[in-house]
Design a protein around this motif. Structure first.
Motif, PDB file in Angstrom:
ATOM      1  N   VAL A   1       0.819  -1.210  -0.136  1.00  0.00           N
ATOM      2  CA  VAL A   1      -0.186  -0.213   0.060  1.00  0.00           C
ATOM      3  C   VAL A   1       0.861   1.248   0.089  1.00  0.00           C
ATOM      4  CG1 VAL A   1      -1.771   1.445   1.368  1.00  0.00           C
ATOM      5  CG2 VAL A   1      -1.914  -1.135   1.327  1.00  0.00           C
ATOM      6  N   SER A   2       0.821   2.196  -1.095  1.00  0.00           N
ATOM      7  CA  SER A   2       1.590   3.244  -1.117  1.00  0.00           C
ATOM      8  C   SER A   2       0.967   4.411  -0.641  1.00  0.00           C
ATOM      9  CB  SER A   2       2.078   3.461  -2.699  1.00  0.00           C
ATOM     10  OG  SER A   2       1.101   3.842  -3.466  1.00  0.00           O
ATOM     11  N   VAL A   3      -0.472   4.626  -0.559  1.00  0.00           N
ATOM     12  CA  VAL A   3      -1.119   5.734  -0.046  1.00  0.00           C
ATOM     13  C   VAL A   3      -2.194   5.510   0.444  1.00  0.00           C
ATOM     14  CG1 VAL A   3      -1.942   8.032  -0.499  1.00  0.00           C
ATOM     15  CG2 VAL A   3      -0.267   6.990  -2.139  1.00  0.00           C
ATOM     16  N   THR A   4      -2.346   5.895   1.825  1.00  0.00           N
ATOM     17  CA  THR A   4      -3.851   5.637   2.653  1.00  0.00           C
ATOM     18  C   THR A   4      -4.379   7.065   2.561  1.00  0.00           C
ATOM     19  OG1 THR A   4      -2.725   4.131   3.916  1.00  0.00           O
ATOM     20  CG2 THR A   4      -4.984   4.929   4.668  1.00  0.00           C
ATOM     21  N   ALA A   5      -5.895   7.039   2.230  1.00  0.00           N
ATOM     22  CA  ALA A   5      -6.710   8.172   1.963  1.00  0.00           C
ATOM     23  C   ALA A   5      -7.809   8.118   2.993  1.00  0.00           C
ATOM     24  CB  ALA A   5      -7.263   8.486   0.663  1.00  0.00           C
ATOM     25  N   PHE A   6      -7.959   9.269   3.580  1.00  0.00           N
ATOM     26  CA  PHE A   6      -9.002   9.655   4.643  1.00  0.00           C
ATOM     27  C   PHE A   6     -10.107  10.401   4.268  1.00  0.00           C
ATOM     28  CE2 PHE A   6      -5.304   9.172   7.380  1.00  0.00           C
ATOM     29  CZ  PHE A   6      -5.497   8.100   8.079  1.00  0.00           C
ATOM     30  N   ARG A   7     -11.428  10.134   4.465  1.00  0.00           N
ATOM     31  CA  ARG A   7     -12.486  11.161   3.960  1.00  0.00           C
ATOM     32  C   ARG A   7     -13.015  11.930   4.766  1.00  0.00           C
ATOM     33  NH1 ARG A   7     -17.530   6.482   3.914  1.00  0.00           N
ATOM     34  NH2 ARG A   7     -18.511   8.616   3.376  1.00  0.00           N
ATOM     35  N   VAL A   8     -13.001  13.394   4.222  1.00  0.00           N
ATOM     36  CA  VAL A   8     -13.647  14.291   4.822  1.00  0.00           C
ATOM     37  C   VAL A   8     -14.953  14.897   4.091  1.00  0.00           C
ATOM     38  CG1 VAL A   8     -11.711  14.998   6.091  1.00  0.00           C
ATOM     39  CG2 VAL A   8     -12.279  16.137   3.810  1.00  0.00           C
ATOM     40  N   PRO A   9     -15.927  15.623   4.971  1.00  0.00           N
ATOM     41  CA  PRO A   9     -17.140  16.190   4.267  1.00  0.00           C
ATOM     42  C   PRO A   9     -17.113  17.419   3.526  1.00  0.00           C
ATOM     43  CG  PRO A   9     -17.171  16.700   6.572  1.00  0.00           C
ATOM     44  CD  PRO A   9     -15.765  16.027   6.339  1.00  0.00           C
ATOM     45  N   GLY A  10     -16.620  17.305   2.178  1.00  0.00           N
ATOM     46  CA  GLY A  10     -16.453  18.554   1.293  1.00  0.00           C
ATOM     47  C   GLY A  10     -15.327  19.131   0.845  1.00  0.00           C
ATOM     48  N   ARG A  11     -15.316  19.719  -0.118  1.00  0.00           N
ATOM     49  CA  ARG A  11     -14.228  20.547  -0.496  1.00  0.00           C
ATOM     50  C   ARG A  11     -13.855  21.601   0.523  1.00  0.00           C
ATOM     51  NH1 ARG A  11     -10.624  22.790  -4.651  1.00  0.00           N
ATOM     52  NH2 ARG A  11     -11.266  21.252  -5.966  1.00  0.00           N
ATOM     53  N   GLU A  12     -14.720  22.203   1.159  1.00  0.00           N
ATOM     54  CA  GLU A  12     -14.420  23.498   2.169  1.00  0.00           C
ATOM     55  C   GLU A  12     -13.607  22.673   3.356  1.00  0.00           C
ATOM     56  OE1 GLU A  12     -17.643  22.312   1.104  1.00  0.00           O
ATOM     57  OE2 GLU A  12     -17.585  23.884  -0.407  1.00  0.00           O
ATOM     58  N   ALA A  13     -13.887  21.378   3.589  1.00  0.00           N
ATOM     59  CA  ALA A  13     -13.233  20.725   4.462  1.00  0.00           C
ATOM     60  C   ALA A  13     -11.761  20.434   4.154  1.00  0.00           C
ATOM     61  CB  ALA A  13     -13.866  19.416   5.067  1.00  0.00           C
ATOM     62  N   VAL A  14     -11.481  19.981   2.915  1.00  0.00           N
ATOM     63  CA  VAL A  14     -10.223  19.673   2.465  1.00  0.00           C
ATOM     64  C   VAL A  14      -9.442  21.120   2.608  1.00  0.00           C
ATOM     65  CG1 VAL A  14      -8.970  19.068   0.315  1.00  0.00           C
ATOM     66  CG2 VAL A  14     -10.975  18.136   0.973  1.00  0.00           C
TER      67      VAL A  14
END
Ligand code: ZN
Length: 329
Positions: free
Chosen positions: A77-90
């Protein structure tokens, strides 16, 4: 019978105190369980997740303080991604990473979703991904952020979004995903000039994505250093389906472990043909099986078979110390 998406990702740290500072204090995940590696009780096994560490929200670490830095390799596994609620959150997270001195890249687009790449305190590649784009009410239910987190629940990480596997060639892994594990190919992309393919399983979307990137220039090895991922686990709802999954993997000619009782869930492990260590784990019984949900992760938890050795185990573990202002290298 379908896999329910990602269950957890387990990585390696050589610095438990720095790891807690990064994932709990900076990323705002809850440390839901502090236990030991059942196969090496001199090492902590730290579990981070949402309010109770629901399956699909867990990032876990073996603490091997003699591990050298992880060398990128194929079959990992080279990258682990987390989820956040929306572009504003990013966008909010980009500022937070700056405030904490965390190395990150620019916000990018992948399949119409905002993606912010960054690295943890040991160089592990991570991403924060907007999980609301292309959302048609389908997909894996998001986790529930811990209300006592330092991060506002409206901006907080609410689970794993997906993983990227680095592979010397896509074919053999793609075949096992599609023909044995029930994944569907949903797209192709390119990352750093390398060919990539996107797969999803079960409900699909955030929490159920596996991305494959072809990197024939990378060597294949099996040593996970600090800042590397040891394995990725996928969800199955109960013990009955878990046993059936094991049978299906055996029939497909994969070399699978027996069912192992990890106390918080049941597991089987196998290496897919590209070299990545996969696990299939049951959703239950979960982390409240031995601790009240109010007090998860506050003290060292041991499964019953290790409880008689608690004194000796605790004496061999380095205490986890609070770290201030040192979440990045
Ligand atoms: Zn695992």
């Amino acid at each position: 019978m379908e896999l329910g998406g990602l269950h957890h990702v387990t990585a390696v740290t050589a610095d438990a105190s720095g790891n807690v500072a990064f994932y709990k204090d900076m990323l705002g995940l809850r440390l839901v369980k502090k236990t030991v590696n059942q196969d090496d009780v001199s090492a902590y096994h730290l579990f981070y997740g949402d309010e109770v560490g629901h399956p699909g929200t867990e990032m876990t670490f073996f603490d091997w303080d003699s591990a050298g830095p992880h060398a990128p390799a194929a079959g990992m596994v080279s990258v682990t991604a987390f989820r956040v609620p929306g572009r504003e959150a990013v966008e909010w997270w980009e500022k937070r990473l700056d405030e904490w001195g965390v190395a990150h890249g620019e916000i990018q687009e992948r399949e119409g979703k905002a993606v912010l790449p960054f690295t943890d305190s040991e160089g592990q590649r991570l991403e924060l991904v907007d999980d609301t784009a292309n959302d048609e009410g389908q997909g894996v239910s998001p986790g529930v952020p811990w209300e006592k987190s330092p991060v506002d629940v409206g901006l907080a990480i609410r689970g794993l979004e997906g993983v990227t596997l680095a592979l010397r060639s896509l074919g053999p892994t793609a075949d096992v995903l599609a023909e044995v594990m029930g994944f569907r190919k949903t797209g192709e992309y390119s990352e750093g000039g390398h060919r990539g393919a996107i797969f999803e399983v079960g409900p699909g979307g955030p929490g159920a994505e596996v991305r494959l990137v072809e990197q024939p220039d990378l060597l294949r090895h099996r040593v996970t250093g600090a800042g590397g991922v040891h394995h990725v686990a996928f969800r199955t709802p109960d013990e009955e389906e878990h046993v059936a999954w094991r049978e299906r993997l055996v029939e497909a000619g994969l070399n699978v472990t027996p069912v192992i009782d990890r106390y918080y869930f049941r597991s089987v492990y196998f290496r897919e043909p590209g070299g990545v260590l996969f696990e299939i784990a049951t959703d239950g019984p979960g982390f409240t099986t031995d601790e009240d949900s109010e007090h998860l992760g506050e003290k060292l938890s041991l499964p019953p078979f290790l409880e008689p050795h608690r004194e000796q185990i605790e004496a061999n573990l380095k205490p986890i110390q609070p770290v201030k202002g040192r979440v990045s290298r």
